[in-house]
Design a protein around this motif. Sequence first.
Motif, PDB file in Angstrom:
ATOM      1  N   CYS A  84      -6.661  -1.580   0.398  1.00 43.06           N
ATOM      2  CA  CYS A  84      -5.785  -1.938   1.520  1.00 43.06           C
ATOM      3  C   CYS A  84      -6.640  -2.252   2.736  1.00 43.06           C
ATOM      4  O   CYS A  84      -7.482  -1.449   3.141  1.00 43.06           O
ATOM      5  CB  CYS A  84      -4.832  -0.781   1.827  1.00 43.06           C
ATOM      6  SG  CYS A  84      -3.835  -1.092   3.298  1.00 43.06           S
ATOM      7  N   CYS A 127       0.324   3.015   3.777  1.00 43.15           N
ATOM      8  CA  CYS A 127       0.724   2.391   5.045  1.00 43.15           C
ATOM      9  C   CYS A 127       1.743   1.275   4.862  1.00 43.15           C
ATOM     10  O   CYS A 127       2.255   0.744   5.844  1.00 43.15           O
ATOM     11  CB  CYS A 127      -0.507   1.884   5.789  1.00 43.15           C
ATOM     12  SG  CYS A 127      -1.176   0.363   5.095  1.00 43.15           S
ATOM     13  N   CYS A 159       0.841  -1.195   0.000  1.00 41.70           N
ATOM     14  CA  CYS A 159       0.000   0.000   0.000  1.00 41.70           C
ATOM     15  C   CYS A 159       0.878   1.247   0.000  1.00 41.70           C
ATOM     16  O   CYS A 159       1.833   1.332   0.764  1.00 41.70           O
ATOM     17  CB  CYS A 159      -0.894  -0.005   1.232  1.00 41.70           C
ATOM     18  SG  CYS A 159      -1.732   1.559   1.484  1.00 41.70           S
ATOM     19  N   GLU A 206      -5.562  -2.554   5.665  1.00 38.39           N
ATOM     20  CA  GLU A 206      -4.984  -1.922   6.848  1.00 38.39           C
ATOM     21  C   GLU A 206      -5.466  -0.460   6.975  1.00 38.39           C
ATOM     22  O   GLU A 206      -6.041  -0.078   7.974  1.00 38.39           O
ATOM     23  CB  GLU A 206      -3.454  -1.986   6.729  1.00 38.39           C
ATOM     24  CG  GLU A 206      -2.679  -1.303   7.826  1.00 38.39           C
ATOM     25  CD  GLU A 206      -2.823  -1.999   9.174  1.00 38.39           C
ATOM     26  OE1 GLU A 206      -2.973  -3.239   9.173  1.00 38.39           O
ATOM     27  OE2 GLU A 206      -2.803  -1.294  10.202  1.00 38.39           O
ATOM     28  N   CYS A 207      -5.262   0.337   5.925  1.00 38.33           N
ATOM     29  CA  CYS A 207      -5.602   1.773   6.036  1.00 38.33           C
ATOM     30  C   CYS A 207      -6.801   2.162   5.189  1.00 38.33           C
ATOM     31  O   CYS A 207      -7.294   3.283   5.290  1.00 38.33           O
ATOM     32  CB  CYS A 207      -4.401   2.646   5.670  1.00 38.33           C
ATOM     33  SG  CYS A 207      -4.077   2.756   3.895  1.00 38.33           S
TER      34      CYS A 207
HETATM   35 ZN    ZN Z   1      -2.744   0.944   3.463  1.00 34.04          ZN
END
Ligand code: ZN
Length: 439
Positions: A59, A19, A16, A61-62
Amino acid sequence: MAASRSTSACKVRRTCRVCGSLRREPVVNLGRSPPANAFLKPADLARPEPRYPLEVVRCLECGLVQLRHVVDRSLLFRHYVYFSSASGPMADHFAQLARSAADEYGGSRPGLAVEIGSNDGTLLRALRGSNLDVLGIEPARNIARYANDQGIRTWNTFFGREVARRIRSRMGPARIVFSNNVLAHIDDLHEAAGAVADLLEPEGVWIIEVPHLAQMIERVEFDTIYHEHLSYFSLPPIERLLKAHGMSVEQVEEIPVHGGSLRIFVRSAALSSRQAPNVAKVRSEERRIGLHRASTFRRFRVAMEGVRSSLPRLLDRLRSKGKKIVGYGAPAKGNTLLNYCGIDRRRLDFLLDTTPAKQGLFAPGSRLEVRPPAAFRSARPDYALLLAWNFETEILERERDYVAQGGRFIRPIPFPEVIEPGPAARFEVVEASSRGRAR
Ligand code: ZN
Ligand code: TMP
């Protein structure tokens, strides 16, 4: 070339860009496509066009929605056919932004305003007469030259830390940095954000305009997916990026530009303890839409597949009745729409566009010819596919006579429909696509 292999022209990005996470899931795959602004000269028509994978991932995660592949930026941006000044409403929009920013943040002492991706200088021109000196940074040679010829000081380069250092040493720090419709084009976001942080005066402001993922999803604006648009932003990944460089969002406005954008006011984190209430409002709106949920993106994919099946059917039905149909506007996103839906010279007669640099060229993939707006009047088409749907209000206003004489516009998204004068009426073949509406 296998879709997953990197070449010098096209690299696969495995992490990503905000992040660094490897955890990303597929959103949609539009297949191998030519770059959306790679309009062809007549002599190019004999050769096959380069095509690159166009795959969107999210993503986990973020939350950043992004392309999996990165086409070499020199191929995309060193020569450019998009001129901001060619779209009247955008020129007005940028001029207003420049003037209001100068009023609000310009201060009274002389200072500097820098625009990243300044294109033909449409925004910076509006700062003439203010206390701000201006500098544009623009990678396209032809466009930077044009801006300089117009008297707007423009450096022909990509923006980054080295350029920020050079600006500071020659012209001092910037009181305002503008970046409109350019953040999504930048692969190395940390390099860019770090460079802006280095460039700004301690109390300076970074004003970002960027298409909003929320609107793209809500209105099925899948055609805004093309190789130049590496990222599709919502607020959380932007906030995360800024935080890594000591900055934060002070204020955000939702604006109608490009089908729905965010205008974000960024300051040093040391300053902005005062975050405007609208920031939390946009964040909760994004959650309401479900930008954190995979199912939202599945619905989006179904909706765009609906357009892909119903739009060609609508055009074919009209064609079988002998109707003449043109494409109104030749925006980059129009090329995504045409290529994804398999619309070419068999389904449209030609495209028309106000940009002189596009006229006489042929659209990538579809190979439809781009003609000047005068061709609209002389060809008198029965239907006009509104590829520049972001300017619907202005275009319908301008073409009132066309509609009064029986001409009709077709709005392609969120589902294809013929725009009837007065309240819009849905076209019959929309059952398939309306079933697939994102919401
Ligand atoms: Zn990310
Ligand atoms: P954009 O949606 O990416 O800004 O591109 C819009 C394109 O449409 C650009 O090439 C200029 C063109 N255009 C027209 O042809 N007629 C119009 O009335 C307007 C506003 C834009």
